[in-house]
Design an enzyme around this catalytic site. Structure first.
Site, short mmCIF file in Angstrom:
data_model
loop_
_atom_site.label_atom_id
_atom_site.label_comp_id
_atom_site.label_asym_id
_atom_site.label_seq_id
_atom_site.Cartn_x
_atom_site.Cartn_y
_atom_site.Cartn_z
N GLY A 217 0.82 -1.20 0.00
CA GLY A 217 0.00 0.00 0.00
C GLY A 217 0.85 1.24 0.00
N GLY A 218 0.47 2.20 0.86
CA GLY A 218 1.17 3.48 0.91
C GLY A 218 2.65 3.34 1.21
N GLY B 138 22.70 4.08 -34.01
CA GLY B 138 22.33 5.07 -33.01
C GLY B 138 22.85 4.70 -31.63
N ALA B 139 22.99 3.40 -31.39
CA ALA B 139 23.48 2.96 -30.08
C ALA B 139 24.91 3.45 -29.84
CB ALA B 139 23.42 1.44 -29.99
#
Lengths: 666, 509
Positions: free
Chosen positions: B170-171, B405-406
């Site tokens: 949860g939170g 491009g890499a």
């Protein structure tokens, strides 16, 4: 003397021959296949000639190419090393025909000793003690039984052209002889294309002892003592020593004289080895003669001080043997471990790949002993699938067998190899084995002492305490540095560490208090204090130092929050804790390793040749599941228990890494 | 007076017991340590200074007014040192109200967060809790929000590390999610926004906590976690090891300690690392381990997107970030996962002034609908963006392929790298020779194609075309890689780059 020779071999033996040639002022020519472009022997030789593709049949076994390489480079002679063409009569002949000298025996001697039956006949004629048996051609099972009855049981039925255990059968009764004869015959036919078999007495608990002989072209032959090579697996020698712990002077002389007689009988004119099988009662019988330099020749060199390669070169050139029999003195004891790229914990399956780390122990004197390492590899080199997986031969020599074994154990501790699996843990464990230390050997040693296979031994007693001391010393070194990290809180005392350290070494626990005295780290265990001196620094794979003044080496690799240690054939991970850390670590649950029994894992890197089962199939223990090819060997993977196949994850043609899942069972 | 002192001791003893012996025992039975035991392992001995030991909740709803008030309220907070360096810590106490977050519990964490930021020192959160204290309702939610806001305020200023050592749901998950690193303990920790019960109700999926949010899921599938460890002890001692690599904040620079390893160590074995066959993989980690001091490398996200390797090492005793394409996995190709993983790591290093060493062997971006539909363009752009905005020293070594491009993305000269070296085996080109020939020449007989391929290879499949243009500063011997990097980093220590003012950039998230 020759001005240039060619070495028709690769790996450590090529390097070893080059070393002697260089010392003698002879130029050297290496030959190499595609797979060996960057090999050490190519680097070491003055010249190198490419002779073909990686498989030996297309390179190192190509007689024409080697002859051509000699002509191209002007090499006057060829040293064949061992294996490959070393015992091919045709090769020796081809060289002779081309006016090139073969650094080995004459073709006639090779031919005479090449055939198992013929060589036995020659041995018998030279009054060499042979195993009682029938050397003629056996016609029928009945004939075999008659012969066996005469010799006495147990007997062995063997293929005449055989080797490597193929076409061999042991029979304890007439019935077994009849059955074994038929089997051996058909196996011999399929394996060697020659179905001749013979029968001889089977020696119980045999030992493998061989005599090194050396002859020249002037009819002189001497012997250089014996080697014992009883520690074998699958007929492959693993440990060798000279002299043999079995022999006394009288037996040695008897064996030596017979070996010389045989060599003279076939006009032997180089270095050669007459192999005997010996009973525990020192009875001995001729096995065969190897007409080449043996792999294990260094142990003989160490105890005699004679360079066998030099002698071979000299006699090949036509020199008379400068040595007489009485010049040969055996000095001390030498032990050799063959270091193989294989996994001892997985039934010695071969391992290939890159040698990410390869740091052999330093050669030369080590206290009262001498270390020699014959190798053909280097760090960053590749163990390929094409050739013998031997990486190195580690030899130690000392005044006594005990001292040589101790030095061997120490050298193995200092031998670092990463990137592939290797058998150092196994030979290191044998070095600690009481039966080996007692010299009570037989060729069945490995099968008898490791019936369930080999697993890494955990440290115990004294060894464990030494490892704990090393772990604490390593940890201390790291902690001392942590005290010096920058940007610590100002205005406060420097960080300090608890002096009391607790070591969790596998299942064993130790506690010791650390202090520094002079240049030593002193570790006070409850029962004793150990002074540790070492210049080891983190990142080094081998720890060298002294414990209470005694030289010690150990394997050290960093693992999470600790070290993986290896010493004296024992292995364990060590975590060095403070008391509080140890208390809290003790609360941590012991996690059971995932149940791999549910899976068939690939035992070695290899190629899936076939899957023998289908999903849903019930398989009985022992039935084949899949076949994986590695190192050109087809390995059938069988079910270890009755299983039902649930899922098949690999398919034919897949290239798998070690421990890759091939299939899952229900 | 003595009575009063004794009273303090009694109260302290009570507080230190947390939820009491029975719950501590239960915690141990689950294979977990208590909040205080964990702090003991994390910090130097006797260095912990606890704050807010007596804080209690103020809830009066749903029976909480009658519930026992346990001092500390489910979280232990304070500060101490790791190898002498200041670290702030909060550790959720599962034995007290399941470690659930109340308003006061949140206030304790907030106090520590504020102090850590003010003191510019790292903060470590140890999580083992059930989420919000539902009885408190919005007060707890408000507490979460305050914690989150401080996580963000501290981001890029001080290192924030979260270790998940039990439930985190949860939170509770969002505070770790906004920190720099999340580590998990295998088999005893899990993280998810909604638990298996809710999942079952909403989507009808039946799933265990482990399957939904165990360490394996988050280190291999979701990439939420940066690493996992076998147990509490291993995890906390490794967090100490990580802290040794990290600077205290974004302005002080990396920590330094004396190295046992010489900076000019040559390693001849690297000359044979790259196989002759360009399609044969090799392990880039060998290069990393043989380059950094003492082979000591702290890998981040080892189990995720293995085609790129990220982590911390040291050169001359000073921390560097390492980014490396891994030819062993998918040939080292850049895909969405690898790009995101590396981008986050690069930005971390840049934020904290940690120099980056990049080893390049990349055949390009991964083609395919799966990648394009998954937004490879934007994910790839994250890495490009991350490198391009770096102001820290960047040293790049191309070991083999740097295609398309890499090539630009992987810390090329063009995007701002300072020192770019290539091994002689480097191939800097738009693509592999075969593909290039197919496009340039479009067909032809086998012989012509072979000739054209050879021509292309001779021209471009080397580092020299790039070196001719100055895109590569020098072609170096593999065995001298460590020395070259050490020299470059030494020179780059004084690097200073000014950027125009902006509120913040707009990285393609």
């Amino acid at each position: 003397m020759f001005s240039k020779i060619l070495i028709a071999n690769r790996g450590e033996i090529a390097c070893r021959v080059i070393k002697t040639a260089r010392r003698m002022g002879i130029k050297t020519v290496a030959v190499y296949s595609d797979a060996d472009r960057d090999a050490l022997h190519v680097e070491m030789a003055d010249e190198a000639v490419h002779i073909g593709e990686a498989p030996a049949a297309q390179s190192y076994l190509q007689i024409d190419k080697i002859v051509a390489a000699c002509k191209q480079t002007g090499a006057e002679a060829v040293h064949p090393g061992y294996g490959f063409l070393s015992e091919r009569e045709a090769f020796a002949q081809a060289l002779k025909d081309n006016g090139i000298i073969f650094i080995g025996p004459n073709p006639g001697a090779i031919a005479a000793m090449g055939d198992k039956i013929e060589s036995k006949k020659a041995a018998a004629a030279a009054k060499v003690s042979t195993v009682p048996g029938f050397l003629g051609i056996i016609e029928s099972p009945e004939h075999a039984v008659t012969i066996a009855d005469e010799i006495g049981y147990p007997v062995m039925i063997k293929a005449s052209a055989g080797g490597g255990g193929k076409g061999m059968r042991i029979a304890h009764s007439a019935g077994e002889v009849a059955e074994g004869f038929a089997r051996a015959k058909s196996e011999a036919a399929s394996s060697f294309g020659d179905d001749r078999v013979f029968v001889e007495k089977f020696i119980v608990d045999p030992r493998h002892i061989e005599i090194q002989v050396l002859g020249d072209k002037h009819g002189n032959v001497i012997y250089l003592g014996e080697r014992e090579c009883s520690i074998q697996r699958r007929n492959q020698k693993v440990l060798e020593e000279a002299p043999s712990p079995l022999l006394d002077e009288a037996t040695r002389r008897k064996m030596g004289d017979q070996a010389v007689a045989l060599a003279k009988a076939v006009n032997y004119d180089s270095a050669g080895t007459v192999e005997f099988v010996a009973g525990q009662d020192k009875s001995f019988y001729f096995l065969e003669m190897n007409t080449r330099l043996q792999v294990e020749h260094p142990v003989t060199e160490m105890v005699t001080g004679i360079d066998l390669v030099e002698q071979m070169i000299r006699v090949a050139y036509g020199e008379k043997l400068a040595l007489k029999q009485e010049d040969v003195k055996l000095d001390g004891w030498a032990v050799e471990s063959r270091v193989y790229a294989e996994d001892p914990t997985r039934n010695f399956l071969p391992s290939t790949g890159r040698l990410v780390t390869y740091r052999p122990p330093s050669e030369g004197p080590d206290g009262d002993a001498t270390v020699r390492n014959d190798t053909g590899v280097y760090e960053g080199g590749e163990i390929s699938i094409y050739y013998d997986p031997m990486i190195a031969k580690l030899v130690t020599h000392a005044a006594t067998r005990e001292a040589a074994i101790k030095a061997q154990a120490r050298a193995l501790d200092a031998f670092a190899i990463d990137g592939i699996r290797h058998n150092i843990p196994f030979v290191a464990a044998v070095m600690q084995h009481p039966r080996w230390i007692a010299g009570n050997l037989s060729t069945g040693f490995i099968a008898e002492e490791f019936p369930e296979g080999f697993s890494l031994p955990a440290p115990e007693g004294e060894t464990a305490q030494r490892m704990a001391a090393i772990a604490i010393a390593c940890d201390h070194k790291l902690n001392q540095r942590k005290r010096n990290v920058s940007a610590q809180m100002e205005g406060w005392r420097k960080v300090s560490f608890d002096r009391l350290r607790l070591v969790q070494l596998g299942a064993e626990r130790f506690e010791g208090e650390v202090s520094e005295q002079g240049g030593a780290v002193v570790i006070a265990f409850p029962d004793r204090s150990v002074g540790v001196v070492s210049d080891w620094v983190p990142g080094e794979p081998v720890w060298h130092g002294t414990l209470d003044g005694v030289k010690v080496a150990a394997q050290v690799r960093a693992v999470l929050n600790g070290f993986s240690l290896g010493h004296a054939g024992a292995y364990a991970n060590a975590q060095v804790y403070t008391q509080r850390e140890a208390e809290l670590a003790a609360l941590m649950p012991e996690k059971v390793a995932a149940d791999t029994g549910k899976f068939l894992l690939c035992p070695m890197p290899g190629l899936v040749k076939s899957i023998a089962v289908s999903v849903g199939q019930e398989v009985k223990a022992g039935e084949p599941l899949a076949m994986v090819e590695a190192m050109k060997m087809e390995n059938v993977l069988r079910a270890e228990k009755d299983v039902t196949v649930a899922k098949i994850l690999a398919k034919e043609g897949d290239s798998l890494a070690v421990d890759a899942v091939i299939m899952e069972f229900a | 007076m003595k009575d009063i002192l004794e009273q303090l001791e009694t109260r302290r003893d009570g507080a230190r017991k947390g939820g009491g012996e029975r719950r501590i025992e239960a915690q141990h039975k689950r294979g977990k340590l208590t909040a205080r035991e964990r702090i003991e392992l994390l910090l130097d001995k006797d260095s912990f200074e606890e704050f807010d030991m007596f804080v209690q909740h103020r809830c009066v709803d749903f029976g909480m007014e009658k519930a026992e008030k346990i001092p500390g309220d489910g979280v232990v907070t304070g500060w101490g040192t790791v190898n002498g360096r200041t670290v702030f810590v909060f550790s959720k106490d599962f034995t007290v109200f399941g470690g659930s977050l109340s308003e006061t519990h949140a206030q304790k964490i907030i106090k520590i967060q504020d102090m850590a930021l003010k003191m510019r020192a790292p903060i470590v959160g140890l999580f083992d809790a059930g989420g919000a204290r539902i009885q408190e309702g919005v007060a707890a939610l408000g507490g979460y929000g305050e914690v989150f806001k401080r996580n963000v305020a501290a981001s890029g200023v001080i290192p924030q590390i979260s270790v998940i050592m039990g439930p985190c749901a949860g939170g509770d998950v969002y505070s770790p999610a906004m920190t720099d690193f999340i580590f998990m303990v295998r088999d005893t920790s899990y993280m998810f926004v909604t638990g298996p019960e809710v999942v079952k109700t909403v989507t009808n999926e039946t799933v265990t906590s482990e399957e939904l949010g165990g360490a394996k899921v988050h280190t291999t599938k979701s990439s939420v976690a940066d690493g996992s460890f076998e147990n509490d002890v291993e995890a906390l001692l490794q967090v100490r090891r990580l802290l040794d690599f990290l600077p205290a904040n974004n302005t002080v620079g990396v920590p330094e300690w004396p190295s046992f390893d010489v900076p000019d160590r040559v390693d001849m074995s690297l000359d044979t690392l790259v196989p002759d066959n360009p399609n044969k993989p090799y392990d880039i980690k060998e290069l990393i381990l043989k380059t950094v001091d003492e082979g000591d490398f702290f890998e981040i996200q080892a189990a995720y997107a293995g085609n790129i390797v990220t982590g911390f090492g040291r050169i001359e005793g000073r921390t560097v970030g390492i980014v490396a394409n891994q030819p062993m996995v998918l040939a080292g190709v850049l895909d969405s996962d690898a790009s995101r993983k590396a981008a986050r790591f690069v930005r971390y290093c840049d934020a904290f002034e940690i120099p980056i060493v990049t080893f390049v062997d990349v055949p390009g971006f991964l083609p395919g609908t799966a990648q394009e539909y998954g937004g490879l363009i934007k994910h790839g752009a994250k890495l490009l963006f991350a490198y391009s905005e770096c102001t820290v020293p960047l040293v790049t070594i191309i070991t083999r392929k740097a295609f398309g491009g890499a090539y630009d993305v992987m810390a090329s000269k063009h995007v701002g790298a300072d020192v770019n070296y290539a091994w002689p085996s480097a191939q800097i080109a738009v693509m592999g020779a075969k593909g290039a020939v197919e496009i340039i020449f479009r067909g032809g007989d086998a012989e012509t194609i072979a000739r054209q391929t050879k021509e292309y290879e001779d021209r471009f499949m080397s580092p020299f075309v790039a070196a001719e243009r100055g895109y590569i500063d020098e072609v170096i011997m593999p065995h001298s890689t460590r020395r070259r990097i050490a020299r470059a980093l030494a020179m780059l220590r004084t690097k200073s780059v000014e950027r125009p003012w902006r509120k913040h950039d707009n990285i393609p998230l």
